[in-house]
Design an enzyme around this catalytic site. Structure first.
Site, mmCIF file in Angstrom:
data_model
loop_
_atom_site.group_PDB
_atom_site.id
_atom_site.type_symbol
_atom_site.label_atom_id
_atom_site.label_comp_id
_atom_site.label_asym_id
_atom_site.label_seq_id
_atom_site.Cartn_x
_atom_site.Cartn_y
_atom_site.Cartn_z
ATOM 1 N N GLY A 171 0.545 -4.913 0.886
ATOM 2 C CA GLY A 171 -0.681 -4.908 0.080
ATOM 3 C C GLY A 171 -0.472 -5.551 -1.286
ATOM 4 O O GLY A 171 -1.425 -6.060 -1.893
ATOM 5 N N ALA B 143 0.871 -1.173 0.000
ATOM 6 C CA ALA B 143 0.000 0.000 0.000
ATOM 7 C C ALA B 143 0.908 1.222 0.000
ATOM 8 O O ALA B 143 2.075 1.140 0.406
ATOM 9 C CB ALA B 143 -0.877 -0.025 1.232
ATOM 10 N N GLU C 187 -0.868 -9.129 -0.689
ATOM 11 C CA GLU C 187 -2.284 -9.342 -0.371
ATOM 12 C C GLU C 187 -3.148 -9.251 -1.632
ATOM 13 O O GLU C 187 -4.120 -9.987 -1.785
ATOM 14 C CB GLU C 187 -2.729 -8.311 0.676
ATOM 15 C CG GLU C 187 -2.025 -8.541 2.002
ATOM 16 C CD GLU C 187 -2.202 -7.407 3.000
ATOM 17 O OE1 GLU C 187 -1.874 -6.254 2.657
ATOM 18 O OE2 GLU C 187 -2.687 -7.654 4.110
ATOM 19 N N GLU D 14 4.774 -5.234 6.967
ATOM 20 C CA GLU D 14 4.098 -4.158 7.707
ATOM 21 C C GLU D 14 4.633 -3.988 9.118
ATOM 22 O O GLU D 14 4.637 -2.892 9.667
ATOM 23 C CB GLU D 14 2.581 -4.425 7.761
ATOM 24 C CG GLU D 14 1.851 -4.248 6.434
ATOM 25 C CD GLU D 14 1.770 -5.516 5.596
ATOM 26 O OE1 GLU D 14 2.558 -6.459 5.840
ATOM 27 O OE2 GLU D 14 0.919 -5.562 4.688
HETATM 28 N N1 CO8 Z 1 4.634 3.183 -0.665
HETATM 29 C C1 CO8 Z 1 5.045 4.337 -1.208
HETATM 30 N N2 CO8 Z 1 6.173 4.475 -1.931
HETATM 31 C C2 CO8 Z 1 6.930 3.379 -2.110
HETATM 32 C C3 CO8 Z 1 6.566 2.117 -1.568
HETATM 33 C C4 CO8 Z 1 5.338 2.046 -0.828
HETATM 34 N N3 CO8 Z 1 4.894 0.894 -0.299
HETATM 35 N N4 CO8 Z 1 7.518 1.217 -1.893
HETATM 36 C C5 CO8 Z 1 8.429 1.883 -2.621
HETATM 37 N N5 CO8 Z 1 8.090 3.181 -2.752
HETATM 38 C C6 CO8 Z 1 8.811 4.231 -3.466
HETATM 39 C C7 CO8 Z 1 10.043 4.674 -2.676
HETATM 40 O O1 CO8 Z 1 9.679 5.600 -1.682
HETATM 41 C C8 CO8 Z 1 10.896 5.258 -3.767
HETATM 42 O O2 CO8 Z 1 10.409 6.537 -4.089
HETATM 43 P P1 CO8 Z 1 11.437 7.807 -4.129
HETATM 44 O O3 CO8 Z 1 12.338 7.474 -5.289
HETATM 45 O O4 CO8 Z 1 10.537 8.975 -4.393
HETATM 46 O O5 CO8 Z 1 12.153 7.824 -2.843
HETATM 47 C C9 CO8 Z 1 10.597 4.367 -4.968
HETATM 48 O O6 CO8 Z 1 9.353 3.720 -4.674
HETATM 49 C C10 CO8 Z 1 11.644 3.291 -5.179
HETATM 50 O O7 CO8 Z 1 11.792 2.580 -3.965
HETATM 51 P P2 CO8 Z 1 13.217 2.356 -3.251
HETATM 52 O O8 CO8 Z 1 14.141 3.480 -3.561
HETATM 53 O O9 CO8 Z 1 12.957 2.098 -1.801
HETATM 54 O O10 CO8 Z 1 13.704 1.031 -3.991
HETATM 55 P P3 CO8 Z 1 14.690 -0.079 -3.441
HETATM 56 O O11 CO8 Z 1 14.997 -0.944 -4.612
HETATM 57 O O12 CO8 Z 1 15.810 0.522 -2.687
HETATM 58 O O13 CO8 Z 1 13.815 -0.916 -2.369
HETATM 59 C C11 CO8 Z 1 11.844 -2.056 -1.565
HETATM 60 C C12 CO8 Z 1 12.706 -1.655 -2.798
HETATM 61 C C13 CO8 Z 1 12.625 -3.046 -0.698
HETATM 62 C C14 CO8 Z 1 10.589 -2.709 -2.100
HETATM 63 C C15 CO8 Z 1 11.512 -0.802 -0.744
HETATM 64 O O14 CO8 Z 1 10.986 0.194 -1.609
HETATM 65 C C16 CO8 Z 1 10.507 -1.025 0.354
HETATM 66 O O15 CO8 Z 1 10.845 -1.585 1.388
HETATM 67 N N6 CO8 Z 1 9.228 -0.591 0.132
HETATM 68 C C17 CO8 Z 1 8.185 -0.679 1.131
HETATM 69 C C18 CO8 Z 1 7.681 -2.087 1.302
HETATM 70 C C19 CO8 Z 1 6.624 -2.123 2.361
HETATM 71 O O16 CO8 Z 1 6.867 -1.857 3.523
HETATM 72 N N7 CO8 Z 1 5.389 -2.500 1.983
HETATM 73 C C20 CO8 Z 1 4.278 -2.568 2.899
HETATM 74 C C21 CO8 Z 1 3.522 -1.281 2.891
HETATM 75 S S1 CO8 Z 1 2.224 -1.231 4.100
HETATM 76 C C22 CO8 Z 1 1.000 -2.141 3.415
HETATM 77 O O17 CO8 Z 1 1.091 -2.626 2.333
HETATM 78 C C23 CO8 Z 1 -0.223 -2.312 4.235
HETATM 79 C C24 CO8 Z 1 -1.317 -2.944 3.381
HETATM 80 C C25 CO8 Z 1 -2.622 -2.833 4.070
HETATM 81 C C26 CO8 Z 1 -3.311 -1.507 3.853
HETATM 82 C C27 CO8 Z 1 -4.715 -1.630 4.198
HETATM 83 C C28 CO8 Z 1 -5.322 -0.274 4.490
HETATM 84 C C29 CO8 Z 1 -6.658 -0.429 5.153
#
Ligand code: CO8
Length: 258
Positions: free
Chosen positions: A109, A66, A112, A132
């Site tokens: 997400g 998400a 999911e 998460e």
């Molecule tokens: N949300 C927003 N932006 C994101 C997300 C995300 N989940 N994942 C990546 N991005 C963005 C980064 O911020 C970055 O943007 P910017 O260049 O502007 O800084 C761009 O995408 C590229 O990402 P990275 O530079 O981080 O790329 P890497 O190759 O270094 O890393 C990863 C890749 C490991 C995937 C890393 O991006 C990461 O850890 N992302 C987050 C993963 C995460 O924690 N996901 C869970 C999110 S919470 C969730 O999903 C809850 C679901 C339930 C919601 C229900 C609501 C009711």
């Protein structure tokens, strides 16, 4: 043709393709993505000319979760009252079989969302996880429930409590993924699988999906009763007569979806 902001949509034969398209955010799922995917899937679902849907992302990410930046400042009350992301239930409820073709990250997400599909086909580059816990929250789009049903309590507990990612091979061993293919072949394999499914009888596909869905929710005796009724009801379709006649006549069936 409907305009979408965060996805690409295409019809190829009897298959509807939805490609998540927010490369700048690794396809993070924001409210607009939900609106777009639900709208596109609903249109495909309402169309009898569509017998399967493929949902995919980019080579680098199916979806990295998400959208954290969209959620970060929200209060619990805002999340609750806005039923944030509640509409994904409409995607999970489409009657047409849906294949998730996963390459790269399917996290939070994203994992999911893949689990809302019926079949998960993975590139060897795929990485699945529910990270998460690293953000101080828990899965919120079905992860704590569907992952247990897919991989069992103990594997799901490890993934959800530690936030660890698993690679495609581990995901296949665990039963989350039906098949792993080389990344370069993922879309071709998904197309082959989807084309094959879409050529079947549409009422039989809907019926099969309905009984599969029920198996996740109802006690065995009730599920078996439902299966018997649904099985019998298919004998009122022209496709059942065609399918069995084709078998007897040693020729491929020509299903008409009725
Ligand atoms: N949300 C927003 N932006 C994101 C997300 C995300 N989940 N994942 C990546 N991005 C963005 C980064 O911020 C970055 O943007 P910017 O260049 O502007 O800084 C761009 O995408 C590229 O990402 P990275 O530079 O981080 O790329 P890497 O190759 O270094 O890393 C990863 C890749 C490991 C995937 C890393 O991006 C990461 O850890 N992302 C987050 C993963 C995460 O924690 N996901 C869970 C999110 S919470 C969730 O999903 C809850 C679901 C339930 C919601 C229900 C609501 C009711």
């Amino acid at each position: 043709m409907t305009e979408y902001e965060t996805i690409l949509v295409e019809t190829r034969g009897r298959v509807g393709w939805i490609t998540l398209n927010r490369p700048e955010a690794l396809n993070a799922l924001n409210t607009q993505t939900m609106t777009d995917v639900v709208a596109a899937a609903s249109l495909f679902d309402a169309d009898d000319a569509i017998g399967a849907i493929v949902l995919t992302g980019s080579e680098r990410a199916f979806a990295a979760g998400a959208d954290i930046k969209e959620m970060e400042s929200k209060s619990g009350l805002e999340m609750f009252m806005g039923d944030h992301f509640g509409d994904w239930a409409r995607f999970a409820a489409v009657r047409t079989p849906v294949i998730a073709a996963v390459s790269g990250y399917a996290l939070g997400g994203g994992c999911e969302l893949a689990m809302m599909c019926d079949i998960i086909l993975a590139a060897d580059s795929a990485k699945f996880g529910q990270p998460e816990i690293n953000l101080g929250v828990i899965p919120g789009m079905g992860g704590s429930q569907r992952l247990i049903r897919a991989v069992g309590y103990y594997k799901a507990a490890e993934l959800i409590l530690s936030g660890r990612m698993m690679d495609a091979a581990e995901a296949e061993r665990s039963g989350l993924v039906s098949r792993v293919v080389p990344a370069a072949e993922l879309l071709d394999e998904a197309a082959k699988l989807a084309d094959g499914i879409a050529a079947k009888s549409l009422p039989a596909l809907y019926a099969a999906k309905a009984t599969l869905d029920a198996a996740m929710e109802v006690p065995l005796a009730e599920g078996l009763r439902l299966e018997r009724h649904v099985f019998a009801s298919l004998f009122d379709t022209a496709d059942q007569k065609e399918g069995m006649a084709a078998f007897r006549e040693k020729r491929p069936p020509a299903f008409q979806g009725r």
